[in-house]
Design a protein around this motif. Structure first.
Motif, PDB file in Angstrom:
ATOM      1  N   GLN A 105      -8.500   4.369   3.535  1.00 16.79           N
ATOM      2  CA  GLN A 105      -9.552   5.399   3.799  1.00 16.79           C
ATOM      3  C   GLN A 105      -9.233   5.508   5.729  1.00 16.79           C
ATOM      4  O   GLN A 105      -9.532   6.315   5.884  1.00 16.79           O
ATOM      5  CB  GLN A 105     -10.796   4.931   4.057  1.00 16.79           C
ATOM      6  CG  GLN A 105     -10.957   4.685   2.284  1.00 16.79           C
ATOM      7  CD  GLN A 105     -12.869   3.668   2.229  1.00 16.79           C
ATOM      8  OE1 GLN A 105     -13.136   2.680   3.186  1.00 16.79           O
ATOM      9  NE2 GLN A 105     -13.191   3.849   0.985  1.00 16.79           N
ATOM     10  N   SER A 106      -7.860   4.866   5.246  1.00 15.56           N
ATOM     11  CA  SER A 106      -6.968   5.326   7.084  1.00 15.56           C
ATOM     12  C   SER A 106      -6.364   5.870   7.374  1.00 15.56           C
ATOM     13  O   SER A 106      -6.401   6.770   8.673  1.00 15.56           O
ATOM     14  CB  SER A 106      -5.960   4.025   7.356  1.00 15.56           C
ATOM     15  OG  SER A 106      -4.865   4.413   6.423  1.00 15.56           O
ATOM     16  N   GLY A 107      -6.302   7.217   6.196  1.00 19.50           N
ATOM     17  CA  GLY A 107      -5.620   8.451   6.127  1.00 19.50           C
ATOM     18  C   GLY A 107      -4.379   8.615   6.261  1.00 19.50           C
ATOM     19  O   GLY A 107      -3.684   9.366   6.731  1.00 19.50           O
ATOM     20  N   ALA A 108      -3.845   7.081   6.618  1.00 20.08           N
ATOM     21  CA  ALA A 108      -2.403   6.991   6.701  1.00 20.08           C
ATOM     22  C   ALA A 108      -1.318   7.253   5.319  1.00 20.08           C
ATOM     23  O   ALA A 108      -0.528   7.075   5.578  1.00 20.08           O
ATOM     24  CB  ALA A 108      -1.937   5.748   8.251  1.00 20.08           C
ATOM     25  N   ILE A 109      -1.889   7.022   4.364  1.00 15.52           N
ATOM     26  CA  ILE A 109      -1.465   5.576   3.115  1.00 15.52           C
ATOM     27  C   ILE A 109      -1.523   7.118   2.418  1.00 15.52           C
ATOM     28  O   ILE A 109      -2.886   7.439   1.563  1.00 15.52           O
ATOM     29  CB  ILE A 109      -2.185   4.971   3.389  1.00 15.52           C
ATOM     30  CG1 ILE A 109      -1.834   3.554   3.683  1.00 15.52           C
ATOM     31  CG2 ILE A 109      -1.300   4.255   1.828  1.00 15.52           C
ATOM     32  CD1 ILE A 109       0.045   4.096   4.655  1.00 15.52           C
ATOM     33  N   ASP A 110      -0.727   7.441   1.235  1.00 15.23           N
ATOM     34  CA  ASP A 110      -0.887   8.355  -0.133  1.00 15.23           C
ATOM     35  C   ASP A 110      -1.716   7.233  -0.803  1.00 15.23           C
ATOM     36  O   ASP A 110      -2.488   7.514  -1.958  1.00 15.23           O
ATOM     37  CB  ASP A 110       0.209   8.846  -0.437  1.00 15.23           C
ATOM     38  CG  ASP A 110       0.208   9.953   0.686  1.00 15.23           C
ATOM     39  OD1 ASP A 110      -0.627  11.338   0.938  1.00 15.23           O
ATOM     40  OD2 ASP A 110       0.782   9.446   1.814  1.00 15.23           O
ATOM     41  N   TYR A 111      -0.598   6.133  -1.343  1.00 12.97           N
ATOM     42  CA  TYR A 111      -0.862   5.475  -2.362  1.00 12.97           C
ATOM     43  C   TYR A 111      -0.577   3.950  -2.260  1.00 12.97           C
ATOM     44  O   TYR A 111       0.112   4.052  -0.962  1.00 12.97           O
ATOM     45  CB  TYR A 111      -0.007   6.045  -3.480  1.00 12.97           C
ATOM     46  CG  TYR A 111       0.339   7.292  -4.092  1.00 12.97           C
ATOM     47  CD1 TYR A 111      -0.593   8.273  -3.991  1.00 12.97           C
ATOM     48  CD2 TYR A 111       1.897   8.080  -3.735  1.00 12.97           C
ATOM     49  CE1 TYR A 111      -0.304   9.841  -4.016  1.00 12.97           C
ATOM     50  CE2 TYR A 111       1.917   8.904  -4.127  1.00 12.97           C
ATOM     51  CZ  TYR A 111       1.088  10.043  -4.752  1.00 12.97           C
ATOM     52  OH  TYR A 111       0.520  10.956  -4.719  1.00 12.97           O
ATOM     53  N   VAL A 112      -0.910   3.103  -2.932  1.00  6.43           N
ATOM     54  CA  VAL A 112      -1.216   2.015  -3.045  1.00  6.43           C
ATOM     55  C   VAL A 112      -0.108   1.333  -4.535  1.00  6.43           C
ATOM     56  O   VAL A 112      -2.092   1.622  -5.443  1.00  6.43           O
ATOM     57  CB  VAL A 112      -2.472   0.898  -2.494  1.00  6.43           C
ATOM     58  CG1 VAL A 112      -2.177  -0.411  -2.584  1.00  6.43           C
ATOM     59  CG2 VAL A 112      -2.981   1.228  -0.762  1.00  6.43           C
ATOM     60  N   VAL A 113       0.544   0.497  -3.988  1.00  3.34           N
ATOM     61  CA  VAL A 113       0.605  -0.070  -5.517  1.00  3.34           C
ATOM     62  C   VAL A 113       0.258  -1.291  -5.348  1.00  3.34           C
ATOM     63  O   VAL A 113      -0.027  -2.257  -4.514  1.00  3.34           O
ATOM     64  CB  VAL A 113       2.554  -0.198  -4.960  1.00  3.34           C
ATOM     65  CG1 VAL A 113       2.753  -1.049  -7.185  1.00  3.34           C
ATOM     66  CG2 VAL A 113       2.932   1.254  -6.191  1.00  3.34           C
ATOM     67  N   ARG A 114      -0.275  -1.893  -6.834  1.00  4.25           N
ATOM     68  CA  ARG A 114      -1.258  -3.033  -6.700  1.00  4.25           C
ATOM     69  C   ARG A 114      -0.434  -4.376  -7.642  1.00  4.25           C
ATOM     70  O   ARG A 114       0.178  -3.556  -8.714  1.00  4.25           O
ATOM     71  CB  ARG A 114      -2.437  -3.252  -7.449  1.00  4.25           C
ATOM     72  CG  ARG A 114      -3.824  -2.191  -6.260  1.00  4.25           C
ATOM     73  CD  ARG A 114      -4.606  -2.392  -6.775  1.00  4.25           C
ATOM     74  NE  ARG A 114      -4.961  -2.040  -8.390  1.00  4.25           N
ATOM     75  CZ  ARG A 114      -5.473  -1.474  -9.285  1.00  4.25           C
ATOM     76  NH1 ARG A 114      -4.719  -0.005  -8.150  1.00  4.25           N
ATOM     77  NH2 ARG A 114      -5.018  -1.963 -10.515  1.00  4.25           N
ATOM     78  N   GLY A 115      -0.109  -5.103  -7.195  1.00  4.10           N
ATOM     79  CA  GLY A 115       0.741  -6.217  -7.876  1.00  4.10           C
ATOM     80  C   GLY A 115       2.160  -6.028  -8.326  1.00  4.10           C
ATOM     81  O   GLY A 115       2.604  -5.304  -7.303  1.00  4.10           O
ATOM     82  N   GLU A 116       2.646  -6.829  -9.462  1.00  3.53           N
ATOM     83  CA  GLU A 116       4.079  -6.525  -9.429  1.00  3.53           C
ATOM     84  C   GLU A 116       4.263  -4.793  -9.252  1.00  3.53           C
ATOM     85  O   GLU A 116       4.066  -4.286 -10.105  1.00  3.53           O
ATOM     86  CB  GLU A 116       4.629  -6.966 -10.592  1.00  3.53           C
ATOM     87  CG  GLU A 116       5.854  -7.219 -10.955  1.00  3.53           C
ATOM     88  CD  GLU A 116       5.871  -8.094 -12.376  1.00  3.53           C
ATOM     89  OE1 GLU A 116       6.524  -9.643 -12.068  1.00  3.53           O
ATOM     90  OE2 GLU A 116       5.521  -7.532 -13.476  1.00  3.53           O
ATOM     91  N   GLY A 117       5.443  -4.950  -8.382  1.00  4.59           N
ATOM     92  CA  GLY A 117       5.732  -3.467  -7.834  1.00  4.59           C
ATOM     93  C   GLY A 117       6.650  -2.180  -9.196  1.00  4.59           C
ATOM     94  O   GLY A 117       7.093  -1.183  -8.740  1.00  4.59           O
TER      95      GLY A 117
END
Length: 660
Positions: A105-117
């Motif tokens: 929601q910051s608008g700076a990030i497209d995706y977040v990878v959660r956990g083991e990447g």
């Protein structure tokens, strides 16, 4: 789709050893897309942007491991997007896993990878879309979408080896190995269990030692750090790893591990086996000497087991890096100080005192949210040194700061831990490394007259015998104008530091910016004479007395040797940088020269040269002549001090037949 994986800059990295997690991810990408790793842990945002411009990646992946780093990482992401419009920015790591909504929601990030990447990143690249990729969170029409969690890598023995070849390993003192992932314990303040879905997976001893052997063959690291959250969950497996290290002749490096104290109760010979395998440092989560506090943390351990584990490790001369937590429920300030005394009684080599902090992803955080007991949502406060809950007295912040400083600033601590003891020489080296790391991160940064006096007095006590021998007859009173207007006086009698007499006038006055003064007098990595030549520090007073003090301070640095691991980073010296810039703007110095000694009375300045450029500048450590010797008068030498580098360069160049 090209990918740049970034270990982001840290303002003051403790012990730079980043990039391992990214190298694990890169191993799953390099066969399907161009990928680079940028370990900018001790770099700058500008350096990251320069790499983005040069490589021009389609995607940037950034590690976010701690809550206080959130705002810096978001700013870095915005700068990257400004630098390269259209680039996709992905965050992963421990903290990113637990606050994906805020980040997206910051608008700076497209995706977040959660956990083991590893597997998630590979599928994200292959699909070129987050839709349906397990373990990914993203925004869709302003709404946060959480895809289902990714299954963990079933067999860590089959995991691809980290792509270390994609990292710059030339300056790494510490390399990382991971023999297991996860944790089976339920400590309420820790994210290790929840990050890996409350599981623990292990590699076989043979698989682990095979990687260590390859690491030794290619990089010959000084230290190997096992990144396992708790390597001793399976004690027989750990013991077998140690035995294989010995069998393979790999015990001559220095291993560092994290372990619970109760592991040594399960195998009373474990500490001895670890020592024979080259384990030099164990990070112990001791946490408290109060059983009620341990119970409230759900530590699942006993104070008596802590005591016995410390005794076993000390018997093997293994350095103990101990973690302690204060401020648990219903713990009074007086009870918190008992933990401090407990750490002193155990003679922990390098303790870290922290507050009982509900970090995102922990059971403690979930409980604090349910009870509405959080007093701030500012992630910068979640550094384990600030009070963030209603039920913790605010005075705990100051108590925690005092504990970290008072433990280290004791003269008996410095004399016991920083002087090499027979059979435990590595412990003195480790003590200095952790001391410098604590200074860099601010845990023990001096902030008062008493702090500075205690710290400098401790340094001088370490070097007392040397100083009184080398500087017999040298007496001076020096006024040091420290940051934030803190006055500090040093009284030197026959080379030894003494208490300042009331009303005593100072012959020498030392001034400098906060960074320079910290580097010169606390971390002791900025050589005083070269700092003065470069204008980083200003010293005033009669010339002879100024030079005497600079020589004394330089000798103190060399004797205490806080940073004995790495060779002096001459390319980072402001004096060297200025000298070479000025030379390159003029005519190069003779390439065949290797050193020039400039003498003024009994004072000497050494200029190290290689191929016509300066590699080092400072006082002569040993009375050995250079290729050329130059003698100057008082007026000339005086004109170089406090930022007179141009005059020094002009003098050297003209004396050696060049021009500037």
């Amino acid at each position: 789709m090209s990918v740049l994986l970034i270990q982001p800059p840290e303002p003051q990295p403790a012990v730079p050893m980043g990039g391992y997690g990214l190298s694990c991810v890169a191993a799953y990408l390099e066969d399907i897309t161009p990928v680079r790793i940028l370990d900018a842990c001790d770099g700058t945002i500008e350096g990251v942007l320069a790499e983005v411009e040069e490589f021009a990646p389609d995607m940037a992946g950034i590690t976010l491991l701690s809550a206080p780093s959130v705002y810096r990482i978001l700013e870095l992401a915005r700068r990257i997007k400004d630098c390269r419009p259209g680039i996709e920015v992905v965050l992963g790591g421990n903290t990113a896993t637990f606050i994906p909504e805020y980040l997206l929601q910051s608008g700076a990030i497209d995706y977040v990878v959660r956990g083991e990447g590893e597997l998630t990143a590979r599928e994200l690249i292959q699909r070129a879309s987050p839709v349906g990729v397990k373990g990914v969170s993203y925004l869709e029409k302003g709404r946060v979408v959480h895809n289902p969690p990714r299954e963990l890598i079933a067999d860590l023995n089959e995991k691809r080896p980290p792509a270390r070849h994609l990292m710059d390993n030339s300056r790494k003192l510490v390399h990382i190995v991971e023999s297991s992932r996860g944790c089976v314990y339920q400590c309420v303040y820790c994210t290790a269990s929840s990050f890996y879905g409350h599981t623990w997976r292990k590699r076989s001893p043979e698989n682990v030692v095979r990687e260590i052997k390859q690491l030794m063959d290619f990089y010959a690291p000084l230290f190997v750090f096992f990144a396992d959250d708790s390597i001793a969950i399976d004690v027989p497996r750990l013991r077998r790893i140690c035995e294989l290290i010995i069998e393979e002749g790999l015990q001559n490096t220095n291993y560092m591990v994290q372990a619970r104290t109760d592991a040594f109760e399960r195998d009373p010979e474990l500490a001895a086996v670890m020592a024979r395998a080259g384990v030099r440092c164990v990070l112990l989560g001791i946490e408290s000497g109060n059983q009620d506090s341990l119970n409230s943390m759900k530590k699942g351990n006993l104070v008596e087991k802590n005591n016995r584990a410390v005794e076993m490790l000390r018997r093997q001369n293994i350095f103990i890096w101990g973690y302690f937590i204060i401020g648990t429920e219903n713990e009074s300030p007086q009870a918190a100080w008992q933990t401090f005394e407990y750490a002193k009684s155990l003679k922990i080599d390098s303790p870290v005192f922290s507050l009982f902090t509900p970090l995102p992803g922990t059971r403690l955080y979930s409980r604090a949210k349910e009870e509405n007991s959080l007093i701030t949502d500012d992630y910068r406060a979640y550094d384990c040194h600030h009070v963030v809950t209603k039920n913790m007295p605010l005075e705990m912040e100051e108590i925690c700061r005092r504990m970290n400083k008072e433990y280290f600033f004791r003269r008996e601590y410095l004399e016991e831990h920083m002087r090499p003891q027979p059979g435990a020489e590595m412990n003195a080296l480790l003590a200095k490394i952790f001391w410098t790391a604590a200074l860099n991160t601010g845990n023990i940064r001096p902030s008062s007259f008493q702090d500075w006096q205690a710290m400098l007095g401790g340094y001088a006590s370490l070097a007392r015998e040397f100083l009184t021998s080398r500087f017999a007859g040298y007496n001076a009173t020096v006024a040091i104008e420290l940051p934030a207007g803190i006055p500090c006086r040093l009284r030197i009698v026959n080379g030894e530091l003494r208490e300042v007499e009331p009303g005593e006038e100072a012959e020498v006055i030392v001034r400098g910016n906060e960074s320079a003064m910290m580097q010169m007098l606390a971390a002791m990595t900025l050589e005083p004479l070269s700092a003065c030549l470069a204008g980083e520090v200003n010293v005033s007073g009669p010339l002879e007395q100024v030079l005497d003090w600079l020589e004394w301070c330089s000798a103190l640095q060399a004797e205490v040797a806080l940073d004995p691991v790495a060779a002096v980073e001459t390319e980072g010296s402001p004096a060297v940088q200025q000298f070479n810039r000025l030379v390159q703007e003029g005519e190069a110095l003779p390439a065949e020269l290797t050193s020039v000694v400039i003498r003024f009375g009994r004072h000497q300045l050494l200029v190290d040269l290689r191929q016509g450029l300066v590699t080092g500048i400072g006082p002569v450590r040993e009375n050995t002549p250079g290729d050329r010797e130059l003698a100057v008068d008082a007026a000339e030498f005086s004109s170089w001090l406090n930022g007179g580098m141009e005059r020094l360069v002009a003098y050297v160049a003209s004396s050696l037949g060049g021009r500037v």
